[in-house]
Design an enzyme around this catalytic site. Structure first.
Site, PDB file in Angstrom:
ATOM      1  N   HIS A 249     -25.812 -26.797  17.331  1.00 57.33           N
ATOM      2  CA  HIS A 249     -25.873 -27.208  18.760  1.00 57.33           C
ATOM      3  C   HIS A 249     -25.762 -26.018  19.619  1.00 57.33           C
ATOM      4  O   HIS A 249     -26.192 -25.974  20.817  1.00 57.33           O
ATOM      5  CB  HIS A 249     -25.199 -28.368  18.978  1.00 57.33           C
ATOM      6  CG  HIS A 249     -25.689 -29.609  18.560  1.00 57.33           C
ATOM      7  ND1 HIS A 249     -26.890 -30.066  19.436  1.00 57.33           N
ATOM      8  CD2 HIS A 249     -25.579 -30.701  17.488  1.00 57.33           C
ATOM      9  CE1 HIS A 249     -27.256 -31.293  18.861  1.00 57.33           C
ATOM     10  NE2 HIS A 249     -26.269 -31.457  17.771  1.00 57.33           N
TER      11      HIS A 249
ATOM     12  N   GLU B  80     -38.064 -35.836   9.920  1.00 55.72           N
ATOM     13  CA  GLU B  80     -36.922 -35.320   9.949  1.00 55.72           C
ATOM     14  C   GLU B  80     -36.178 -35.179   8.423  1.00 55.72           C
ATOM     15  O   GLU B  80     -35.653 -34.597   8.062  1.00 55.72           O
ATOM     16  CB  GLU B  80     -35.790 -35.585  10.932  1.00 55.72           C
ATOM     17  CG  GLU B  80     -36.264 -35.328  12.374  1.00 55.72           C
ATOM     18  CD  GLU B  80     -35.470 -36.163  13.162  1.00 55.72           C
ATOM     19  OE1 GLU B  80     -34.553 -35.326  13.861  1.00 55.72           O
ATOM     20  OE2 GLU B  80     -35.642 -37.243  13.179  1.00 55.72           O
TER      21      GLU B  80
ATOM     22  N   ASP C   3     -33.367 -30.753  11.312  1.00 56.03           N
ATOM     23  CA  ASP C   3     -32.857 -31.585  10.518  1.00 56.03           C
ATOM     24  C   ASP C   3     -33.375 -31.514   9.240  1.00 56.03           C
ATOM     25  O   ASP C   3     -32.877 -31.768   8.181  1.00 56.03           O
ATOM     26  CB  ASP C   3     -32.741 -32.978  11.256  1.00 56.03           C
ATOM     27  CG  ASP C   3     -31.463 -33.336  11.858  1.00 56.03           C
ATOM     28  OD1 ASP C   3     -30.441 -32.837  11.724  1.00 56.03           O
ATOM     29  OD2 ASP C   3     -31.363 -34.237  12.588  1.00 56.03           O
TER      30      ASP C   3
ATOM     31  N   CYS D  28     -41.251 -29.618  16.958  1.00 55.59           N
ATOM     32  CA  CYS D  28     -40.376 -29.542  18.144  1.00 55.59           C
ATOM     33  C   CYS D  28     -39.008 -29.044  17.876  1.00 55.59           C
ATOM     34  O   CYS D  28     -38.149 -29.122  18.539  1.00 55.59           O
ATOM     35  CB  CYS D  28     -40.008 -31.030  18.618  1.00 55.59           C
ATOM     36  SG  CYS D  28     -39.365 -32.176  17.593  1.00 55.59           S
TER      37      CYS D  28
END
Length: 584
Positions: free
Chosen positions: A189, A430, A454, A501
């Protein structure tokens, strides 16, 4: 020189801003004798206000989600009513003649020391609840506004052991020039936040907080994955020169905002943006994106003091549609779990939260909660071209179930006479199981979006936020590329729109590989739209398509990266400076 993992390209020189220091060390105000009684009263009012807030939250969670899930707030209310804790703060106010906030944090530090000596893991973890209680009282003391962070003199580099999504809420007033963290890899993140802001970042720096202090000068190189603390005059001058070159190139690229993303041989490439807020949607418009390919709705929930109502969600989604490029918005339903949590969905501690009860699994278990979000999305769909996307789909049964839930909500809105639009329903790829069996899903979805962050960490059985294994999540490893090609080609055979994405979509070398596999739709952080557009303008699609088989002949990510390095140098060598160096 300190080496870590290169996660977001660029070079910057700025002062260090250490999160653990600035969030704990609040300025202390001394009180006069006459002020003490007023401060005691103010503290008690803050406690009462926090208690009322918890009571409202307990009622809302019990009604919207369930009685068991409200237990965590009931426990916090008991803590807030603990006379020993409250009286200790009041005693410090009287004896030290200091403000309530300072005495509250002094008491918190004492409890932290006590909890650290407890052997029982469950009891130790109750400290998290106590911290939340303290935060609520602090919020009340600051009259509804979070306490101000210390002012910064110019741009800063955020330094932290780990950067969580919840922490970034308070960054609006900080001029952040770079990020350096101990934990995390290229899809952590911290990396995603840095790329969304278009700033350099390095992660995976061992014991960074032992090596950097607040106010140190840092020269950070996000492409090479290194930093220098308090560089000498010559080194600082060299890095400042690199910094100017980096920003000059970015300023040049932003001039392509009004140009279409078309290759030299006339093939149109769709460039969309990933966003968290309505402000991000406006930023996407400003850089020339053609729509929003991923709106992460969980940030609305994470920043809300309670649970967003249907009306609040509708207003947020409608504003975002209207701010989005061409009114095109793909809304991902709630993707909580892992490191993105809200307390009202229960205190579910898991050994491996990223592979546990999260995302669409959580939504299915709380259907009323999920339907409220779906209603808000469908109502917002009347404002523009809105698509709804389900995260972390693992089985066809899951996909069919959530599709039915959406159709039922549509029927109910019609019965209630509530205006709404029609949203296409899509799925994110994912989970490797869904990627391997992609053909089974395509009859039940309008479009597909591949979340490579992911997908790759699950495929490689490596936590992307764990710096010791994050290197295994290299998006250019042959296994990941083979699986991505399989998904892209399957969707194209069936005429299903497909995009990527994940963070791959904003990295020039990765974009070359995806173009070689035939992908023509990419969704990325707004800051990377001008970079990818420049790359598109520089190449012939037909020639890049011929490289697909050649890429997969390579047997390692290093070999793939070296091959794509050469291709990028031939196509547009300037863009190499705007991609993290392969293998770092």
């Amino acid at each position: 020189m300190i080496r870590g993992v290169a996660v977001s390209p660029g070079v910057v020189v700025a002062k260090a801003y250490c999160l653990d220091e600035v969030f704990v060390q609040l300025p202390t105000a001394k009180l006069t004798a006459a002020d003490i009684s007023l401060e005691l009263s103010r503290f008690q009012q803050a406690c009462d206000g926090a208690a009322d807030e918890l009571k409202d939250l307990i009622e809302t969670v019990s009604h919207d989600i369930g009685e068991p899930e409200s237990a965590i707030f009931q426990a916090q209310l008991v803590m807030l009513r603990d006379r020993a804790f409250v009286d200790k703060v009041k005693t410090y106010i009287v004896e030290s003649q200091e403000d309530a906030a300072s005495c509250l944090h002094r008491t918190m530090r004492e409890y932290e020391e006590l909890f650290s000596k407890i052997e029982d893991e469950y009891l130790r973890e109750r400290l998290v609840d106590l911290r939340d209680v303290v935060a609520r009282v602090q919020h009340q003391l600051s009259e509804g506004s979070p306490p101000e962070l210390p002012e910064t003199d110019g741009p800063v580099i955020i330094v932290a052991e780990e950067l969580l999504p919840s922490q970034t809420v308070r960054f609006d007033d900080i001029d952040i020039a770079g990020i350096a963290t101990e934990r995390g890899g290229q899809t952590s993140h911290a990396a995603i936040i840095a790329r969304s802001m278009g700033i350099p970042a390095v992660s995976g720096i061992p014991k960074i907080r032992d090596q950097v202090s607040n106010g140190d000068t840092i020269a950070l190189d996000g492409r090479q994955g290194c930093l220098i603390v308090n560089p000498g005059p010559e080194a600082e001058a060299a890095y400042r020169k690199l910094e100017r070159e980096f920003f000059d190139l970015k300023d040049y690229l932003i001039e392509n905002r009004d140009q279409l993303a078309v290759t030299r041989d006339g093939v149109a490439i769709e460039l969309l943006a990933n966003i968290n807020t309505v402000e991000d949607a406006q930023a996407a418009t400003d850089v020339g994106a053609q729509g929003i390919g991923l709106f992460r709705t969980e940030y609305l929930f994470m920043t809300h003091p309670g649970i967003p109502t249907e009306e609040e969600q509708f207003e947020a989604y409608a504003k975002t549609v209207n701010a989005s490029p061409l009114g095109r918005l793909t809304i991902r339903t709630l993707d909580l779990g892992g490191d993105k949590t809200v307390p009202y969905l229960g205190d579910h501690r898991e050994a491996n939260p990223f592979m546990g009860w999260r995302s669409i699994r959580m939504s299915i278990e709380h259907p009323d909660f999920f339907r409220k979000q779906v209603r808000a999305i469908l109502r917002a769909a009347a404002e523009g071209e809105v698509r709804m996307m389900f995260p972390m789909i693992s089985t066809v049964e899951e996909l069919r179930r959530v599709n039915r839930m959406v159709w039922q909500v549509e029927e109910q809105l019609d019965k209630d006479g509530i205006a709404h639009g029609k949203a296409q329903l899509g799925m994110m790829i994912e989970v490797p199981a869904a990627a391997v069996c992609i053909e089974h899903f395509l009859d039940h979805t309008d479009f597909v979006s591949v979340g490579t962050n992911d997908l790759i960490q699950y495929l490689m059985a490596a936590d992307r936020d764990n710096s010791r294994v994050a290197h295994l999540c290299d998006p250019l490893n042959p296994a990941s590329l083979c699986l991505l090609r399989q998904v892209i080609e399957a969707c194209q055979r069936r005429g299903k729109p497909v995009s990527v994405c994940g963070e791959m979509a904003g990295r020039p070398r990765c974009v070359l590989a995806l173009l070689a596999f035939g992908l023509t739709s990419f969704s990325m952080s707004p800051a990377f739209v001008p970079i990818v557009k420049e790359l598109v303008h520089s190449l012939d699609f037909s020639l890049i398509r011929e490289l697909g088989d050649e890429i997969l002949l390579r047997r390692s990510s290093t070999q793939v990266g070296s091959f794509l390095d050469k291709v990028l140098q031939e196509v547009n060598p300037r863009l190499a400076a705007l991609d993290v160096q392969h293998g770092v």
